[in-house]
Enzyme design. Structure first.
Site, PDB file in Angstrom:
ATOM      1  N   MET A  67      38.584  56.530  51.713  1.00 52.55           N
ATOM      2  CA  MET A  67      39.726  55.818  52.322  1.00 52.55           C
ATOM      3  C   MET A  67      40.600  56.884  52.956  1.00 52.55           C
ATOM      4  O   MET A  67      41.713  57.179  52.485  1.00 52.55           O
ATOM      5  CB  MET A  67      40.474  55.027  51.241  1.00 52.55           C
ATOM      6  CG  MET A  67      39.706  53.799  50.776  1.00 52.55           C
ATOM      7  SD  MET A  67      40.302  53.166  49.195  1.00 52.55           S
ATOM      8  CE  MET A  67      39.331  54.167  48.082  1.00 52.55           C
ATOM      9  N   GLY A 141      43.896  51.024  48.264  1.00 50.64           N
ATOM     10  CA  GLY A 141      44.996  51.912  47.928  1.00 50.64           C
ATOM     11  C   GLY A 141      45.316  51.960  46.443  1.00 50.64           C
ATOM     12  O   GLY A 141      45.759  52.989  45.949  1.00 50.64           O
ATOM     13  N   PHE A 142      45.060  50.873  45.750  1.00 50.23           N
ATOM     14  CA  PHE A 142      45.459  50.808  44.340  1.00 50.23           C
ATOM     15  C   PHE A 142      44.471  49.969  43.539  1.00 50.23           C
ATOM     16  O   PHE A 142      43.877  49.032  44.078  1.00 50.23           O
ATOM     17  CB  PHE A 142      46.853  50.179  44.204  1.00 50.23           C
ATOM     18  CG  PHE A 142      47.889  50.905  45.013  1.00 50.23           C
ATOM     19  CD1 PHE A 142      48.507  52.056  44.515  1.00 50.23           C
ATOM     20  CD2 PHE A 142      48.210  50.476  46.291  1.00 50.23           C
ATOM     21  CE1 PHE A 142      49.431  52.751  45.283  1.00 50.23           C
ATOM     22  CE2 PHE A 142      49.141  51.169  47.060  1.00 50.23           C
ATOM     23  CZ  PHE A 142      49.756  52.302  46.551  1.00 50.23           C
ATOM     24  N   GLY A 143      44.345  50.295  42.267  1.00 47.75           N
ATOM     25  CA  GLY A 143      43.586  49.451  41.364  1.00 47.75           C
ATOM     26  C   GLY A 143      44.453  48.312  40.857  1.00 47.75           C
ATOM     27  O   GLY A 143      45.676  48.294  41.078  1.00 47.75           O
ATOM     28  N   ASP A 174      34.512  45.200  46.391  1.00 50.33           N
ATOM     29  CA  ASP A 174      35.428  46.132  45.721  1.00 50.33           C
ATOM     30  C   ASP A 174      36.846  45.565  45.718  1.00 50.33           C
ATOM     31  O   ASP A 174      37.439  45.363  46.776  1.00 50.33           O
ATOM     32  CB  ASP A 174      35.385  47.462  46.495  1.00 50.33           C
ATOM     33  CG  ASP A 174      36.246  48.553  45.870  1.00 50.33           C
ATOM     34  OD1 ASP A 174      36.846  48.321  44.810  1.00 50.33           O
ATOM     35  OD2 ASP A 174      36.288  49.644  46.468  1.00 50.33           O
ATOM     36  N   GLY A 175      37.369  45.348  44.516  1.00 48.95           N
ATOM     37  CA  GLY A 175      38.770  44.960  44.384  1.00 48.95           C
ATOM     38  C   GLY A 175      38.950  43.641  43.656  1.00 48.95           C
ATOM     39  O   GLY A 175      38.435  42.610  44.092  1.00 48.95           O
ATOM     40  N   GLY A 176      39.631  43.695  42.518  1.00 50.36           N
ATOM     41  CA  GLY A 176      39.939  42.469  41.778  1.00 50.36           C
ATOM     42  C   GLY A 176      38.732  41.823  41.132  1.00 50.36           C
ATOM     43  O   GLY A 176      38.735  40.621  40.856  1.00 50.36           O
ATOM     44  N   GLY A 196      37.297  48.476  38.556  1.00 53.06           N
ATOM     45  CA  GLY A 196      38.057  49.595  38.029  1.00 53.06           C
ATOM     46  C   GLY A 196      38.824  49.227  36.779  1.00 53.06           C
ATOM     47  O   GLY A 196      38.436  49.570  35.666  1.00 53.06           O
ATOM     48  N   SER A 197      39.895  48.470  36.951  1.00 52.64           N
ATOM     49  CA  SER A 197      40.744  48.164  35.800  1.00 52.64           C
ATOM     50  C   SER A 197      39.998  47.351  34.749  1.00 52.64           C
ATOM     51  O   SER A 197      40.247  47.511  33.548  1.00 52.64           O
ATOM     52  CB  SER A 197      42.020  47.442  36.251  1.00 52.64           C
ATOM     53  OG  SER A 197      41.719  46.364  37.095  1.00 52.64           O
TER      54      SER A 197
END
Ligand code: DX5
Ligand code: ZN
Length: 246
Positions: A67, A141-143, A174-176, A196-197
């Site tokens: 990124m 940008g963020f997890g 990717d994401g959520g 991730g989280s």
């Protein structure tokens, strides 16, 4: 084949090797490395030295998600550090065809990423060149962000295009991604699941990975029956920290 690619962004960086190893023991077959430059996205994370250290202790492919602006400048360093897959954002590449060839020339599998606001059709010309297409289901940008449901249509469309054009790229999301969203992305056609989280923020990464994979594999065996009740009702996840069985 469904594969889990834990994102180390949410790991405890002081215990990175052990946490990544635990996720692998829980069934992860790819490790997702989020590289941020503070320009393309409003956050800064890690660079080639961390990739080189992980490479020494892990056998699974390292999936480097760049990124960053001007990715061509750093592709050789990530390849040298041991990245197996390198993906770049369509939005960051003026000469995307050249950048994808550069990744391949350095011996890595090239991937292209699209943000939630970017339509699939901008990839028409490069789909034959890529090993994987990464659909962002949050703004990068963020997890720990909430899953954006419009990404499901993009995953389905990519899957249809792949069939109709007889291409071989894999579809990554990717994401959520967590226990409430994973079934929908799998049924839409995603095969490489970045989380991730949901893997690293609470509990033991290996146990979290095992459970999320179980949800994903169950969904893969079930026929598509439209969106799940969580999506149909407009209910979104809480960032993906809880993995208890419903
Ligand atoms: C976001 C990153 C993701 C992120 C996923 O910019 O690309 O890989 O770490 O984190 P979760 O799974 O928490 O949404
Ligand atoms: Zn990522």
């Amino acid at each position: 084949m469904i594969e889990l690619a834990p994102s180390i962004l949410s790991a405890d960086f002081a215990r990175l090797g052990a946490e990544a190893q635990s996720a692998v023991e829980g069934g992860a077959t790819v490790l997702h490395v989020d590289v941020m430059d503070g320009r393309f996205v409003p956050n800064i994370t890690i660079g080639p030295p961390v990739v080189a250290s992980l490479r020494k202790v892990l056998k699974v492919p390292l999936d480097c998600h760049l990124m960053i602006d001007r990715p061509d400048d750093l592709i050789p360093a990530f390849a040298e550090a041991g990245a197996a897959w390198i993906s770049v954002h369509q939005e960051a590449c003026v000469h995307l065809d050249r950048t994808l060839h550069l990744i391949a020339a350095h011996g890595c599998k090239p991937g292209v990423v699209i943000n939630p606001a970017t339509p699939v059709h901008v990839l028409d010309e490069v789909l034959p060149l890529v090993h994987h297409v990464l659909v962002m289901s949050v703004n990068p940008g963020f997890g720990g962000q909430t899953f954006i449901h419009s990404s499901l249509k993009k995953i389905e469309l990519l899957s249809k295009i792949r069939d109709s054009r007889r291409l071989g790229f894999r579809i990554e999301v990717d994401g959520g991604i967590h226990h409430e969203t994973v079934a929908d992305v799998v049924r839409a056609g995603a095969e490489i699941l970045v989380a991730g989280s949901a893997i690293f923020e609470h509990g033991e990464p290996g146990a979290n990975a095992r459970l999320l994979l179980k949800f994903a594999l169950n969904a893969a065996e079930q026929p598509i029956q439209g969106l799940s009740s969580a999506v149909a009702g407009g209910v979104t996840g809480d960032g993906g920290n809880s993995l208890s069985l419903p």
